[in-house]
Design a protein around this motif. Structure first.
Motif, PDB file in Angstrom:
ATOM      1  N   VAL A 183       0.844  -1.189   0.000  1.00 27.64           N
ATOM      2  CA  VAL A 183       0.000   0.000   0.000  1.00 27.64           C
ATOM      3  C   VAL A 183       0.879   1.238   0.000  1.00 27.64           C
ATOM      4  CG1 VAL A 183      -1.841   1.243   1.235  1.00 27.64           C
ATOM      5  CG2 VAL A 183      -1.712  -1.251   1.398  1.00 27.64           C
ATOM      6  N   VAL A 184       0.439   2.288  -0.702  1.00 28.63           N
ATOM      7  CA  VAL A 184       1.080   3.599  -0.603  1.00 28.63           C
ATOM      8  C   VAL A 184       0.020   4.608  -0.164  1.00 28.63           C
ATOM      9  CG1 VAL A 184       2.292   5.452  -1.802  1.00 28.63           C
ATOM     10  CG2 VAL A 184       2.785   3.071  -2.391  1.00 28.63           C
ATOM     11  N   LEU A 185       0.277   5.270   0.965  1.00 27.94           N
ATOM     12  CA  LEU A 185      -0.606   6.327   1.468  1.00 27.94           C
ATOM     13  C   LEU A 185      -0.011   7.679   1.104  1.00 27.94           C
ATOM     14  CD1 LEU A 185      -1.356   5.133   5.131  1.00 27.94           C
ATOM     15  CD2 LEU A 185      -2.577   4.530   3.027  1.00 27.94           C
ATOM     16  N   SER A 186      -0.868   8.630   0.754  1.00 24.83           N
ATOM     17  CA  SER A 186      -0.384   9.974   0.424  1.00 24.83           C
ATOM     18  C   SER A 186      -1.454  11.005   0.749  1.00 24.83           C
ATOM     19  CB  SER A 186       0.017  10.058  -1.054  1.00 24.83           C
ATOM     20  OG  SER A 186      -1.086   9.767  -1.894  1.00 24.83           O
ATOM     21  N   GLY A 187      -1.091  12.273   0.540  1.00 24.62           N
ATOM     22  CA  GLY A 187      -2.012  13.388   0.748  1.00 24.62           C
ATOM     23  C   GLY A 187      -1.898  14.347  -0.422  1.00 24.62           C
ATOM     24  N   HIS A 188      -1.697  15.631  -0.109  1.00 24.83           N
ATOM     25  CA  HIS A 188      -1.366  16.682  -1.064  1.00 24.83           C
ATOM     26  C   HIS A 188      -2.531  17.173  -1.917  1.00 24.83           C
ATOM     27  CE1 HIS A 188       1.136  19.215  -3.566  1.00 24.83           C
ATOM     28  NE2 HIS A 188       0.718  18.594  -4.653  1.00 24.83           N
ATOM     29  N   VAL A 189      -3.358  16.280  -2.432  1.00 22.41           N
ATOM     30  CA  VAL A 189      -4.376  16.694  -3.398  1.00 22.41           C
ATOM     31  C   VAL A 189      -5.691  17.109  -2.740  1.00 22.41           C
ATOM     32  CG1 VAL A 189      -3.383  15.381  -5.294  1.00 22.41           C
ATOM     33  CG2 VAL A 189      -5.081  14.285  -3.814  1.00 22.41           C
ATOM     34  N   HIS A 190      -5.818  16.903  -1.420  1.00 22.87           N
ATOM     35  CA  HIS A 190      -6.968  17.362  -0.626  1.00 22.87           C
ATOM     36  C   HIS A 190      -8.267  16.637  -0.936  1.00 22.87           C
ATOM     37  CE1 HIS A 190      -5.127  21.467   0.751  1.00 22.87           C
ATOM     38  NE2 HIS A 190      -4.217  20.509   0.660  1.00 22.87           N
ATOM     39  N   ASP A 191      -8.214  15.578  -1.703  1.00 21.92           N
ATOM     40  CA  ASP A 191      -9.382  14.732  -1.961  1.00 21.92           C
ATOM     41  C   ASP A 191      -8.979  13.278  -1.777  1.00 21.92           C
ATOM     42  OD1 ASP A 191     -11.481  16.581  -2.705  1.00 21.92           O
ATOM     43  OD2 ASP A 191     -10.370  16.945  -4.563  1.00 21.92           O
ATOM     44  N   PRO A 192      -9.860  12.463  -1.183  1.00 21.91           N
ATOM     45  CA  PRO A 192      -9.511  11.054  -0.981  1.00 21.91           C
ATOM     46  C   PRO A 192      -9.617  10.245  -2.276  1.00 21.91           C
ATOM     47  CG  PRO A 192     -11.745  11.456  -0.225  1.00 21.91           C
ATOM     48  CD  PRO A 192     -11.179  12.796  -0.619  1.00 21.91           C
ATOM     49  N   PHE A 193      -8.843   9.173  -2.337  1.00 26.46           N
ATOM     50  CA  PHE A 193      -8.952   8.221  -3.440  1.00 26.46           C
ATOM     51  C   PHE A 193      -8.476   6.861  -2.958  1.00 26.46           C
ATOM     52  CE2 PHE A 193      -4.782  10.282  -3.961  1.00 26.46           C
ATOM     53  CZ  PHE A 193      -3.931   9.194  -4.039  1.00 26.46           C
ATOM     54  N   ASP A 194      -8.824   5.830  -3.692  1.00 26.87           N
ATOM     55  CA  ASP A 194      -8.443   4.462  -3.354  1.00 26.87           C
ATOM     56  C   ASP A 194      -8.408   3.688  -4.667  1.00 26.87           C
ATOM     57  OD1 ASP A 194      -8.052   1.931  -2.348  1.00 26.87           O
ATOM     58  OD2 ASP A 194      -9.773   1.947  -0.992  1.00 26.87           O
ATOM     59  N   LYS A 195      -7.205   3.380  -5.152  1.00 24.05           N
ATOM     60  CA  LYS A 195      -7.048   2.774  -6.465  1.00 24.05           C
ATOM     61  C   LYS A 195      -6.095   1.581  -6.401  1.00 24.05           C
ATOM     62  CE  LYS A 195      -7.773   7.034  -9.095  1.00 24.05           C
ATOM     63  NZ  LYS A 195      -8.993   6.564  -9.791  1.00 24.05           N
ATOM     64  N   MET A 196      -6.350   0.605  -7.251  1.00 23.65           N
ATOM     65  CA  MET A 196      -5.438  -0.522  -7.418  1.00 23.65           C
ATOM     66  C   MET A 196      -4.554  -0.256  -8.638  1.00 23.65           C
ATOM     67  SD  MET A 196      -6.006  -2.656  -5.002  1.00 23.65           S
ATOM     68  CE  MET A 196      -7.254  -3.341  -3.897  1.00 23.65           C
ATOM     69  N   HIS A 197      -3.262  -0.453  -8.463  1.00 24.00           N
ATOM     70  CA  HIS A 197      -2.320  -0.225  -9.565  1.00 24.00           C
ATOM     71  C   HIS A 197      -1.511  -1.497  -9.790  1.00 24.00           C
ATOM     72  CE1 HIS A 197       0.578   1.792 -12.156  1.00 24.00           C
ATOM     73  NE2 HIS A 197       1.544   1.240 -11.422  1.00 24.00           N
ATOM     74  N   VAL A 198      -1.530  -1.985 -11.018  1.00 23.84           N
ATOM     75  CA  VAL A 198      -0.784  -3.193 -11.364  1.00 23.84           C
ATOM     76  C   VAL A 198       0.613  -2.799 -11.814  1.00 23.84           C
ATOM     77  CG1 VAL A 198      -0.675  -5.196 -12.874  1.00 23.84           C
ATOM     78  CG2 VAL A 198      -2.882  -4.418 -11.996  1.00 23.84           C
ATOM     79  N   GLU A 199       1.602  -3.393 -11.167  1.00 25.32           N
ATOM     80  CA  GLU A 199       3.005  -3.121 -11.483  1.00 25.32           C
ATOM     81  C   GLU A 199       3.715  -4.454 -11.650  1.00 25.32           C
ATOM     82  OE1 GLU A 199       5.780  -0.855 -12.704  1.00 25.32           O
ATOM     83  OE2 GLU A 199       4.244   0.286 -11.631  1.00 25.32           O
ATOM     84  N   GLY A 200       3.950  -4.836 -12.920  1.00 28.85           N
ATOM     85  CA  GLY A 200       4.528  -6.152 -13.171  1.00 28.85           C
ATOM     86  C   GLY A 200       3.544  -7.231 -12.773  1.00 28.85           C
ATOM     87  N   ASP A 201       3.994  -8.157 -11.927  1.00 24.08           N
ATOM     88  CA  ASP A 201       3.114  -9.227 -11.477  1.00 24.08           C
ATOM     89  C   ASP A 201       2.509  -8.941 -10.108  1.00 24.08           C
ATOM     90  OD1 ASP A 201       5.396  -9.450  -9.979  1.00 24.08           O
ATOM     91  OD2 ASP A 201       5.686 -11.598 -10.299  1.00 24.08           O
ATOM     92  N   ARG A 202       2.615  -7.696  -9.652  1.00 28.22           N
ATOM     93  CA  ARG A 202       2.061  -7.333  -8.344  1.00 28.22           C
ATOM     94  C   ARG A 202       1.030  -6.219  -8.489  1.00 28.22           C
ATOM     95  NH1 ARG A 202       3.830  -8.738  -3.622  1.00 28.22           N
ATOM     96  NH2 ARG A 202       3.243  -6.746  -2.691  1.00 28.22           N
ATOM     97  N   THR A 203       0.118  -6.197  -7.530  1.00 29.92           N
ATOM     98  CA  THR A 203      -0.861  -5.119  -7.446  1.00 29.92           C
ATOM     99  C   THR A 203      -0.595  -4.351  -6.157  1.00 29.92           C
ATOM    100  OG1 THR A 203      -2.538  -6.368  -8.649  1.00 29.92           O
ATOM    101  CG2 THR A 203      -3.300  -4.528  -7.309  1.00 29.92           C
ATOM    102  N   ILE A 204      -0.447  -3.037  -6.288  1.00 28.57           N
ATOM    103  CA  ILE A 204      -0.174  -2.190  -5.127  1.00 28.57           C
ATOM    104  C   ILE A 204      -1.318  -1.188  -5.005  1.00 28.57           C
ATOM    105  CG2 ILE A 204       1.270  -0.561  -6.436  1.00 28.57           C
ATOM    106  CD1 ILE A 204       3.110  -0.465  -3.921  1.00 28.57           C
ATOM    107  N   ARG A 205      -1.787  -0.975  -3.796  1.00 28.12           N
ATOM    108  CA  ARG A 205      -2.958  -0.137  -3.565  1.00 28.12           C
ATOM    109  C   ARG A 205      -2.516   1.284  -3.238  1.00 28.12           C
ATOM    110  NH1 ARG A 205      -7.841  -2.342   0.266  1.00 28.12           N
ATOM    111  NH2 ARG A 205      -9.364  -0.654  -0.067  1.00 28.12           N
ATOM    112  N   LEU A 206      -3.125   2.251  -3.893  1.00 32.09           N
ATOM    113  CA  LEU A 206      -2.791   3.662  -3.717  1.00 32.09           C
ATOM    114  C   LEU A 206      -3.960   4.355  -3.031  1.00 32.09           C
ATOM    115  CD1 LEU A 206      -1.366   4.292  -7.303  1.00 32.09           C
ATOM    116  CD2 LEU A 206      -0.164   3.404  -5.286  1.00 32.09           C
ATOM    117  N   ILE A 207      -3.702   4.926  -1.860  1.00 30.67           N
ATOM    118  CA  ILE A 207      -4.765   5.503  -1.036  1.00 30.67           C
ATOM    119  C   ILE A 207      -4.396   6.934  -0.674  1.00 30.67           C
ATOM    120  CG2 ILE A 207      -6.021   5.324   1.144  1.00 30.67           C
ATOM    121  CD1 ILE A 207      -5.392   2.286   1.056  1.00 30.67           C
ATOM    122  N   GLY A 208      -5.287   7.869  -0.953  1.00 36.08           N
ATOM    123  CA  GLY A 208      -5.054   9.270  -0.626  1.00 36.08           C
ATOM    124  C   GLY A 208      -6.046   9.760   0.417  1.00 36.08           C
ATOM    125  N   ALA A 209      -5.581  10.647   1.290  1.00 36.15           N
ATOM    126  CA  ALA A 209      -6.446  11.253   2.302  1.00 36.15           C
ATOM    127  C   ALA A 209      -6.869  12.644   1.852  1.00 36.15           C
ATOM    128  CB  ALA A 209      -5.724  11.338   3.643  1.00 36.15           C
TER     129      ALA A 209
END
Length: 241
Positions: A183-209
């Motif tokens: 999982v990667v947590l981040s901020g900066h954009v002031h809106d929440p999001f929750d996305k799955m990102h495929v990188e090679g043979d792995r899926t990493i979850r991107l979550i914004g507050a």
């Protein structure tokens, strides 16, 4: 179950006091296992803003890790920005980029701010050194733990109104996925999001507050609640009424 509160962009100096009080009430009532603050504690990196931020975080009485946001670096004092950017952090220094180890969960810090770049300074940048430090921490994580990377800027764009345009972000995301981050947590954009990102043979979850400041965009003030059981992660975007 491990419960984490992911909060970002409080911007002391431009904070929404009702939103901050609402978050405080949730922390004291629910006692999350830890709080992950993904940057922009202050509006203009002033001493009084950092003092207020420090008192606020200490008053929560929970384990906390804090990432540095672009607003947390001096904007108008070029000398301080380049040579003494963290002088005003006071007691916050012990929380800055602090790895957290909880039962079955590891939080790995990744710095995405830079003191200087030939473009808008608000945008993100992952240096080789910052990525190397994050990967070193991730390498020592229990392989059975859910590995969460915390940074200020989204590493890739998430379709929000505001952008990060993080230099080196896509490469960093690939390296983190290869290191088995989940999982990667981040901020900066002031809106929440929750996305799955495929990188090679792995899926990493991107979550914004979102934000607890008056500088809202598409979403009212809010924060994320992360509920973790084993490898399962449920995210609740909590928005103030």
């Amino acid at each position: 179950m491990i419960r984490l509160f992911h909060v970002s962009d409080v911007h002391f100096g431009a904070e929404d006091r009702e939103a901050v009080a609402w978050f405080d009430s949730a922390v004291h009532a629910e006692q999350p296992d830890a709080i992950i603050m993904t940057g922009d504690l202050t509006m203009r990196a002033k001493s009084e803003e950092f003092a207020a931020a420090s008192a606020w975080l200490e008053g929560l009485n929970r384990p906390v890790t804090v990432e540095v946001g672009n607003h947390d670096l001096p904007l108008f004092n070029l000398f301080a920005r380049l040579f003494r950017p963290y002088r005003r952090y006071l007691k916050l220094e012990a929380m800055i980029e602090k790895p957290l180890a909880l039962p079955g969960v590891a939080v790995v810090p990744l710095k995405t701010t830079t003191r200087f770049q030939w473009r808008n300074w608000s945008k993100g940048s992952v240096s080789d050194g910052s990525l190397r430090r994050a990967l070193a921490v991730a390498k020592d994580v229990d392989p059975d733990a859910l590995t969460i990377v915390a940074c200020h800027h989204p590493l890739i764009e998430a379709g929000t109104q505001a952008t990060a345009r993080t230099h080196g972000g896509r490469e960093a995301l690939a390296a983190l996925a290869a290191a088995e981050a989940d999982v990667v947590l981040s901020g900066h954009v002031h809106d929440p999001f929750d996305k799955m990102h495929v990188e090679g043979d792995r899926t990493i979850r991107l979550i914004g507050a979102g934000t607890l400041s008056c500088r809202t965009r598409d979403t009212r003030p809010g924060f994320n609640e992360l509920r973790i059981e084993g490898r399962r992660l449920d995210v609740v975007h909590r928005v103030m009424d």
